[in-house]
Design a protein around this motif. Structure first.
Motif, PDB file in Angstrom:
ATOM      1  N   GLU A  68       0.825  -1.215   0.000  1.00 59.48           N
ATOM      2  CA  GLU A  68       0.000   0.000   0.000  1.00 59.48           C
ATOM      3  C   GLU A  68       0.857   1.262   0.000  1.00 59.48           C
ATOM      4  O   GLU A  68       0.579   2.220  -0.723  1.00 59.48           O
ATOM      5  CB  GLU A  68      -0.929   0.001   1.217  1.00 59.48           C
ATOM      6  N   LEU A  69       1.914   1.269   0.824  1.00 60.36           N
ATOM      7  CA  LEU A  69       2.768   2.458   0.908  1.00 60.36           C
ATOM      8  C   LEU A  69       3.477   2.710  -0.419  1.00 60.36           C
ATOM      9  O   LEU A  69       3.598   3.856  -0.862  1.00 60.36           O
ATOM     10  CB  LEU A  69       3.790   2.290   2.037  1.00 60.36           C
ATOM     11  N   HIS A  70       3.930   1.650  -1.047  1.00 60.74           N
ATOM     12  CA  HIS A  70       4.623   1.762  -2.337  1.00 60.74           C
ATOM     13  C   HIS A  70       3.732   2.479  -3.361  1.00 60.74           C
ATOM     14  O   HIS A  70       4.148   3.472  -3.986  1.00 60.74           O
ATOM     15  CB  HIS A  70       4.991   0.361  -2.838  1.00 60.74           C
ATOM     16  N   LEU A  71       2.500   2.000  -3.523  1.00 59.48           N
ATOM     17  CA  LEU A  71       1.591   2.610  -4.497  1.00 59.48           C
ATOM     18  C   LEU A  71       1.179   4.013  -4.073  1.00 59.48           C
ATOM     19  O   LEU A  71       1.012   4.906  -4.912  1.00 59.48           O
ATOM     20  CB  LEU A  71       0.355   1.723  -4.694  1.00 59.48           C
ATOM     21  N   GLU A  72       1.022   4.215  -2.779  1.00 59.75           N
ATOM     22  CA  GLU A  72       0.660   5.544  -2.275  1.00 59.75           C
ATOM     23  C   GLU A  72       1.738   6.574  -2.647  1.00 59.75           C
ATOM     24  O   GLU A  72       1.426   7.690  -3.080  1.00 59.75           O
ATOM     25  CB  GLU A  72       0.509   5.469  -0.750  1.00 59.75           C
ATOM     26  N   ILE A  73       3.005   6.190  -2.484  1.00 55.61           N
ATOM     27  CA  ILE A  73       4.110   7.091  -2.827  1.00 55.61           C
ATOM     28  C   ILE A  73       4.155   7.336  -4.328  1.00 55.61           C
ATOM     29  O   ILE A  73       4.364   8.465  -4.793  1.00 55.61           O
ATOM     30  CB  ILE A  73       5.458   6.508  -2.338  1.00 55.61           C
ATOM     31  N   VAL A  74       3.959   6.280  -5.125  1.00 56.28           N
ATOM     32  CA  VAL A  74       3.979   6.423  -6.586  1.00 56.28           C
ATOM     33  C   VAL A  74       2.896   7.396  -7.048  1.00 56.28           C
ATOM     34  O   VAL A  74       3.149   8.306  -7.849  1.00 56.28           O
ATOM     35  CB  VAL A  74       3.803   5.051  -7.275  1.00 56.28           C
TER      36      VAL A  74
END
Length: 703
Positions: free
Chosen positions: A468-474
């Motif tokens: 979730e954090l990965h996509l949120e940052i992207v």
């Protein structure tokens, strides 16, 4: 060549080798919040690279230069810098600790000669510590351990040493012991030199004072010095000989033995301090230049000649043919792509050309830059052992090899973990459509664990990532850096499809439309493969049933068809396809026909082979106060989490288990409410497992 010219050349070569000998390429790796970036900021200050110490908690850390990093207080992207200490040039890569950005650690370790592992003195060896340690071991990277946060309540240096032995099974021994613990931590004892030092009020900033070793620590220092010699004797026959024959070992000799064992990756020195209070960092810097290897100390890197497929050794010398590895691509809104490369042999010069052996393209080097986080220093030429940035490359992406066109070589690629989570994304306005596509393309080029796909059935664009954090940052970067307004859906689990039994299948693609037709016929066997194998294709045709030139077309059709399974359109994995028979037509057969035949054979076979859904299972660790253990376990059981172990650590319980990712959305909020915000958890992808029958029926709409 004259004698004078020969002497001049030898002198130049000797100076070049001495320069390479003085390089240290180190990565700083750890579990999240162990203090990696804080340690790095102190190193930059002490080496004179910065004039003011940056702080993570204040958002002023030099190495955390991205807006998202400064806002969240975490490292997201690996940052490179160069500094000097005691006539050694130190290239440092500060890596993220969060598992969603594990590719940053992976590709950094690929090009580094050594690593500094930072551990929290309270938490010890944590799940992501184990992950980064395994990654470092995969690339055979020598390591040194810095036990940080010695001044925290609950700090226990000797417990961390036990953690290293029990959880990581490594030959690690302290070369320093702490004087005092928790808020009474005031100095260190150098076991090798048998000297003690206390820190001033500002730590290393106000220098340290040598004192006699405290009386109450004499025995423990002797004990650990004896242990150090015994552990070195296990991996060095000279030390063993001295030990057996009661031969004395002088401090300078012991340092040499420690360095040799560390460089050979047979021993891990352990040190201690508290970076936030500036304590112990100067000793750590001394150890980095004294014990960690130069590019000349590590095994020679080997590549493959793309023409002959013969192995080539890359000599770390300026007069050798050039070879560099692009381990990371970063998009710059002003100058385009910036490629981070490690030079293994030869040298690169701005304004010249290099050959990209990975894609058979020539590339012009417009600029070479030495990086300091997001700042750049332009240089004209750079030799082996260095890590630099290159501007102007148009065809190069992550894991490509740049070399001399007359001496082509390809280095081993990096293996990327598969994304486990996806979400739909769409532009808010029609005007944003093209900008979104361009932004996604650039992000995909930067980050190999970020994948973009278009669902033909729903018309949706899906982005896939590691969490979730990965996509949120992207998504946040797309909005800020590319000024694109976009709507995103809820995160979805990236399921996979596989089979449960072996079958034989026929694929025929026959068309006759007047004139030349199309004819392709294959017979394949489809069977389950081992976990994590992906799609395995094997050709067992003998006797010319299908001409050799069509084999790759059949494999291409199989792999293309495997991108979308027969149950719900998820990618197919862990399947072995064996081509064992078929037929062809002298006139009508073509690569297109056999590509389609391979695709048809796989799809028909999958339907008969007992297809099932697979779901990503996460390795979960929850740390909770004792009084909330019952509530935490009850919640874990309701989420289909399989509990593997429960252990006591201080006043807390550590619960480890395997959790289906589908049940973990919103877990952070749920855990906080159960434990009044006092419990923490870490989670990382572990493996894929078959979805239970009742849940699979529900997902496929059968109930």
């Amino acid at each position: 060549m004259t004698i004078a010219a020969e002497k001049a050349r030898n002198a130049t070569s000797a100076k070049s080798m001495e320069d390479i000998k003085n390089i240290r390429n180190i990565g700083i790796i750890a579990h999240i919040d162990a203090g990696k970036t804080t340690v790095t900021e102190r190193i930059l200050y002490y080496t004179g690279r910065t004039y003011k110490i940056g702080e993570v908690h204040e958002g002023t850390a030099v190495m955390d230069w991205m807006e998202q990093e400064q806002e969240r207080g975490i490292t997201i992207t690996s940052a490179v810098t160069t500094c000097a200490w005691k006539d050694k040039k130190v290239n440092i890569i500060d890596t993220p600790g969060h598992v969603d950005f594990t590719i940053e650690v992976e590709r950094s370790l690929k090009v580094l000669d050594s690593a500094k592992v930072v551990l929290c003195d309270v938490a010890g060896v944590q799940p992501q510590t184990e992950t980064v340690w395994r990654q470092a071991d995969h690339y055979e990277v020598p390591k040194i351990v810095f036990v940080n946060k010695m001044d925290r309540v609950g700090a226990d240096y000797f417990n961390v040493i036990n953690d290293l032995h029990e959880k990581l099974h490594v030959n690690a021994q302290p070369i320093q012991l702490p004087i005092g613990k928790e808020d009474e931590f005031k100095g260190v004892i150098d076991i090798i030199d048998y000297k003690a030092y206390t820190f001033g009020e500002k730590g290393d900033l106000s220098e340290f004072v040598e004192i006699p070793i405290p009386e109450d620590m004499q025995n423990i220092v002797s004990h650990y010095r004896h242990n150090l010699i015994v552990k070195l004797a296990d991996v060095n026959s000279d030390v063993m000989d001295r030990y057996i024959n009661d031969g004395g070992i002088y401090p300078h000799e012991l340092r040499e033995f420690v360095r040799k064992a560390t460089v050979e990756n047979k021993f891990v020195p352990v040190m201690c301090g508290t970076a936030l209070k500036n304590k112990g960092v100067k000793f750590l810097l001394d150890a980095v230049v004294e014990y960690l290897p130069s590019p000349l100390d590590v095994p020679t890197v080997k590549g493959i000649d793309p023409k002959t497929e013969k192995e080539i050794e890359l000599a770390p010398a300026e007069d050798a043919p050039t070879c560099a590895f692009a381990y990371k691509i970063q998009n710059d809104p002003y100058v385009g792509n910036l490629a981070f490369v490690r030079i293994y042999s030869g040298k690169i010069q701005s304004g010249t050309y290099l050959y990209n052996a990975s894609v058979d393209k020539k590339e012009r080097i417009s600029q070479i830059v030495r990086m300091h986080a997001d700042q750049r220093e332009i240089i004209k030429v750079c030799g082996p052992g260095h890590i630099v940035g290159i501007l102007g490359l148009k065809h190069t992406t992550t894991a490509h090899t740049l070399c001399d066109e007359k001496h082509p070589v390809v280095l081993e690629r990096i293996k990327y973990p598969e994304p486990v989570i996806s979400m739909a994304i769409e532009p808010e306005t029609a005007a944003d459509q093209d900008k979104l596509g361009e932004a996604l393309s650039k992000m995909e080029k930067e980050d190999p664990t970020f994948k973009v796909e278009y669902n033909q059935e729903t018309g949706q664009t899906l982005v896939n990532g590691m969490g979730e954090l990965h996509l949120e940052i992207v998504i946040d970067r797309i909005k800020r850096e590319f000024n694109v307004s976009a709507n995103v859906g809820s995160p979805q689990v990236a399921y996979r499809e596989t089979i449960t039994k072996a079958v034989k299948s026929t694929g025929k693609f026959i068309q006759q439309t007047g004139g030349r037709g199309q004819y392709g016929h294959v017979e394949v066997e489809i069977e389950p493969s081992e976990k994590g194998a992906g799609i395995v294709f094997e050709n067992k045709i003998k006797g010319g049933a299908i001409p050799r030139e069509y084999f790759s077309a059949v494999e291409g059709g199989v792999r293309s068809s495997a991108k979308s399974g027969v149950l719900a359109g998820y990618p197919v994995t862990d399947v072995k396809v064996t081509l064992y028979d078929g037929s062809y037509h002298d006139v009508d057969s073509s690569e297109i026909a056999f590509n389609n035949a391979g695709s048809i054979a796989l799809r028909d076979g999958l339907k008969k082979a007992g297809p099932v859904l697979l779901e990503p299972i996460m390795d979960l660790e929850v740390t909770t106060p004792d009084e909330y253990l019952g509530d935490v376990i009850g919640d874990m059981n309701s989420r289909r989490i399989k509990i593997e172990s429960i252990e006591q650590k201080g006043s807390a319980k550590i619960v480890r288990g395997f959790a289906p990712l589908a049940q973990m959305f919103g877990y952070a909020t749920g855990l906080r409410s159960l434990t009044q915000g006092r419990a923490t958890y870490t989670m990382e992808p572990s493996f894929y497992q078959e979805v239970p029958k009742d849940l699979m029926d529900k997902l496929l709409g059968h109930v």
